[in-house]
Structures are given as C-alpha cells and as structure tokens.
Design an enzyme around this catalytic site. Structure first.
Site, mmCIF file in Angstrom:
data_model
loop_
_atom_site.group_PDB
_atom_site.id
_atom_site.type_symbol
_atom_site.label_atom_id
_atom_site.label_comp_id
_atom_site.label_asym_id
_atom_site.label_seq_id
_atom_site.Cartn_x
_atom_site.Cartn_y
_atom_site.Cartn_z
ATOM 1 N N ASP A 201 51.754 32.607 33.721
ATOM 2 C CA ASP A 201 51.447 33.919 34.030
ATOM 3 C C ASP A 201 52.631 34.913 33.459
ATOM 4 O OD1 ASP A 201 49.033 33.781 35.177
ATOM 5 O OD2 ASP A 201 49.707 33.669 37.360
ATOM 6 N N CYS B 272 39.752 36.049 37.382
ATOM 7 C CA CYS B 272 40.062 36.353 35.875
ATOM 8 C C CYS B 272 39.393 35.287 34.736
ATOM 9 C CB CYS B 272 41.601 36.479 35.418
ATOM 10 S SG CYS B 272 42.422 37.966 36.308
ATOM 11 N N ARG C 2 44.619 44.350 41.205
ATOM 12 C CA ARG C 2 44.180 43.112 41.728
ATOM 13 C C ARG C 2 45.520 42.375 42.027
ATOM 14 N NH1 ARG C 2 42.157 38.507 39.146
ATOM 15 N NH2 ARG C 2 42.495 37.467 41.054
ATOM 16 N N LYS D 85 51.547 37.682 45.019
ATOM 17 C CA LYS D 85 49.985 37.678 45.284
ATOM 18 C C LYS D 85 49.448 36.321 45.443
ATOM 19 C CE LYS D 85 46.296 37.937 41.873
ATOM 20 N NZ LYS D 85 46.082 36.636 41.727
ATOM 21 N N ASN D 86 50.159 35.142 44.873
ATOM 22 C CA ASN D 86 49.731 33.911 44.875
ATOM 23 C C ASN D 86 50.088 33.242 46.198
ATOM 24 O OD1 ASN D 86 48.457 34.266 42.477
ATOM 25 N ND2 ASN D 86 50.146 32.836 41.335
ATOM 26 N N ARG E 264 38.422 26.983 35.553
ATOM 27 C CA ARG E 264 39.121 26.701 36.842
ATOM 28 C C ARG E 264 38.142 26.017 37.643
ATOM 29 N NH1 ARG E 264 42.915 31.825 37.995
ATOM 30 N NH2 ARG E 264 41.064 33.088 37.725
#
Length: 446
Positions: free
Chosen positions: A314, A124, A422, A26-27, A129
């Site tokens: 994470d 999120c 997501r 995902k990243n 951030r």
C-alpha cells in the site's frame, strides 16, 4: 457514470504545506469492531476514523443487535454485544459489494449464534484475494458451509474446535479470520505462516484485553488457546501508517512540507528508510512526523514490496508518483498483488515514463514470476507531469492519482473520488488545510 459530486478538479503545481492528522488504522479499526461481537460485555474503541469501512461494519453490527454509540471523546465508539441476534438475509445483502469485512463476521457469529450468512464481497480490484482461504480455515474449525445464490450460509453443529493451520501465503485477512475464530474455539489452534503486520499485533492486543490467550512466535507462528468466555475491551487503535505514508509521498512529489500528526515511527521504519534513500527528509517527534522535500534532485531506487516487515504494497503506489520525479531508472517489483501496477498507465498519460514487465525485476523471484502478470515496473525520470482526465481504479491508486494531479502542471479532472473515502478520513478538508487548489465541478460551474 459518476455524478459531479464524485469528480474533483485539481489545479496542480502548488507544494502541499501545513499540518494534517491521521487517526486509527483502516486495517485495524473495522476488525476490532468485529471483535466486540465476541464479548459478553461492552467494548470501548478510541481513535476511530470516520471512513466508509467503519460505517459499513457499524451497520452490520447493528443489524445483528449490537448497540454502537459514540463515546465521550471524539473518535470513540462504545459497542454493546449483549443482545446479538440473527439478521435478515436481505438486510445483510444490502451491504454486499461495499466491503470485504463481512467475511470476518463468520467466526464470531458461529460462536454467538451457531450460524452466519455472508453476502457477496466487494473491495478494491487490485488482484486476486481469494476468500477460499477463509472458508478453508472455517471448515478446519468444524464449520459447515453451504453455497446459496445470495451468498454463503455457515453453521456450527457443535462448538468449534482448535486445529492446526498453515497458510499458503501470509494473508492478513486469513490470519484475522483464524484469530477471531480460535479465541473461543475448544482447545489450541496453531497457525503457521501467519501475517504479522502491526495491525495484526494490535488486534491480538484487543483480543488479549478481552481475555484471550495468544502467543506470537518469531517464525510467523501464532498459538491461540481457546477460552470459554471473553469480556469487553478498552483500546486506542494504532495510527494509520498507510495514510501517513500517502501524505509523506504527497509532500515529496509536490516539493512540499507536511506535518502528519498522529504518525508513528515504529510502524513506519521500513517506509522511512526508503523515503530517505529517495531523497526525502523527515523529522520525528512525540506527536507525529514531519515530511518534506529538501530541494535538489530525488534519487532513483530499486524497490521490492513484501509482507511485513517488508515494504508494504500500500506504500508502493503513492511512492511511484514521487519516483517519476527522481533522476534515473527506478525498478519496482510488486510481490503482493499481481495487478497493482495497472494504475501506472494513467501516469504515462500525464507524461511519466513507466514500463511494465512480466519478469521479476531487481529482486528475488516471486509467486507471480511464471504467471504472465505485469508485476514489475521501470520508472524513468524525472518527467514533468501534465494535468489529465483520471478515473480512480482503487483506494491507494486513487490517492496516488490525486498526488500526481497535485504535482502536475495544469488542471486534472479526477473521477471516482468517493472511493478515497473508504480509507482516508476527511481528505478534502485535509487537502484544503495543506493549501491544495481543488474544487468540485459544480463550484467551478463546469
């Protein structure tokens, strides 16, 4: 309020057993899709997961005239940027709040069109951030930024120019912003204190395939020599190490046995060491990694999260669920996101014993130590978890609640499960493949 299709009934107490597959990270995948904007030729991206962030970026690319089509193999996208155009502000704004990825469109759009519009950003809620990093970076390249009620409008009056940048913190997003902007900027860009996560390295591989010149130093320094033109790429995304670790923790917490096809040892070495210290067992082969609970009590540990190559933030939340079943006191020091331990209150509601502290426990002082954030935790175990009503706070915390519900005795109602989409492809089907007893309330008539 969430609808019944956003609530999951989880009947806990059954070990997860079987096989699931993880696809591209995902990243990395959405960022590689953005990189296709920079090319003068089509790009081919493989191992793409079907997750919401991918759909958001696909929609934004199509708004800007990029053709995005499925390729020949499953999980393949072909992206053709030959007709990039300005998008309608209202159309872009329709994506506001759904993802933080739009900020990464800035550099490529400034190169292709000379201007860009960025709506309000979502993502999120796990701590600050700040997007200021991104705008500070873009100004150094020569972008002019105007704040408007509906978002930020950016212009490049002339070709962006390479510059020297030192990040105050090795932010993944800011590093990606520099890479995506510097590759077509005039001259050399020197980035110090860069993030060096595996997903960053994979993005650099994508850009190098397109014709970029990027050198990674050993001291978090990246040098980018701008080129006049980039082509397309053909790339298979690296696997999602964060999802793989989530399933590993689920196997451990439920005393199960899960084979994660597609998981890769190299990007998970730090996690695997900790998993073994806690008492989990794993076996690596050419196709993936098997994770299981070997029996007997788990071990309490002291753990500190950090940027790569440290223990990823994470990975922390899913592992904390498993640590509620470890004998003794485990100490967790979260140094990446100041609000990431808030999810533990729900675990306490289920019967866990977790206390949060403002001090930097069990490790070196970090940037949150003097700022009154509850960023350290002491987990006392083992404790039996009981089913509860749970509301998902964020992506990783949400999957952690799912693990806790699966490990608990009795039934839990987990609200907000759509957020898990997501970052976790087909997680409902994967749960079924592993024998989890889950159902939607409509199916359960209540």
């Amino acid at each position: 309020m969430t609808g019944s299709d956003d609530v999951l009934l989880v009947h806990g107490g059954t070990p997860l057993e079987g096989e699931i597959r993880v696809r591209g990270a995902k990243n990395l995948v959405p960022k590689a899709m953005v990189a296709a904007l920079l090319g003068s030729e089509p790009s081919r991206l493989r191992n793409v997961p079907d997750i919401r962030d991918v759909r958001v970026v696909r929609g934004l690319l199509q708004l800007h005239g990029v053709t995005v089509q499925a390729g020949e193999e499953s999980g393949e996208l072909v992206l053709d940027p030959s007709k990039v155009e300005s998008a309608n502000v209202a159309d872009i704004d329709a994506h506001a709040g759904s993802s933080r990825i739009p900020i990464l469109f800035c550099g490529p759009l400034l190169h292709r069109l000379g201007h860009a519009f960025i709506p309000g950003l979502g993502g999120c809620d796990i701590g600050g951030r700040p997007i200021d990093f991104h705008f500070d970076v873009l100004r150094k390249f020569g972008a002019v930024i105007e704040k408007r009620p509906e978002g930020q409008y950016l212009e490049a009056p002339q070709r962006l120019r390479g510059c020297k940048i030192e990040l105050p913190y090795p932010s993944v997003g800011a590093t990606e912003q520099v890479l995506l902007t510097a590759v077509l900027a005039e001259g050399v860009t020197e980035l110090r204190n860069a993030a060096v996560e595996p997903e960053i390295e994979d993005l650099i591989c994508v850009l190098q395939k397109m014709g970029a010149i990027i050198t990674m130093g050993l001291d978090r320094t990246i040098l980018i020599t701008g080129v006049d033109k980039l082509g397309g790429y053909n790339h298979r995304a690296l696997p999602d190490r964060l999802e793989a670790a989530s399933w590993a923790c689920a196997a451990l917490a439920t005393e199960g046995n899960v084979y994660v096809r597609g998981a890769s040892q190299r990007e998970m070495m730090t996690f695997l060491n900790v998993f073994r210290k806690v008492g989990g067992a794993f076996e690596v082969d050419d196709q993936g990694i098997r994770f299981w609970h070997p029996g007997g009590p788990l071990n309490a540990i002291a753990l500190e999260t950090d940027v790569h190559p440290g223990f990823q933030t994470d990975w922390q939340q899913p592992l904390v669920v498993a640590l509620t079943q470890a004998a003794g006191l485990s100490i967790i020091h979260e140094t990446v996101y100041e609000s990431r331990l808030g999810f533990t209150s729900a675990l306490n509601q289920m019967g866990a014993h977790i206390q949060l502290y403002r001090e930097c426990l069990g490790g070196t002082p970090c940037r949150f130590g003097q700022r009154n954030f509850l960023h350290s935790a002491v987990v006392s175990g083992p404790t039996k978890l009981q089913g509860a009503d749970l509301v998902i706070p964020d992506l990783r915390g949400g999957f952690s609640y799912l693990i806790a519900a699966l490990a608990a005795q009795g039934t839990s109602r987990v609200h907000g499960i759509d957020l898990i989409n997501r970052g976790y492809e087909n997680f409902m089907r994967k749960l079924a493949d592993l024998g989890a007893k889950v159902e939607l309330p409509s199916a359960a008539q209540g």
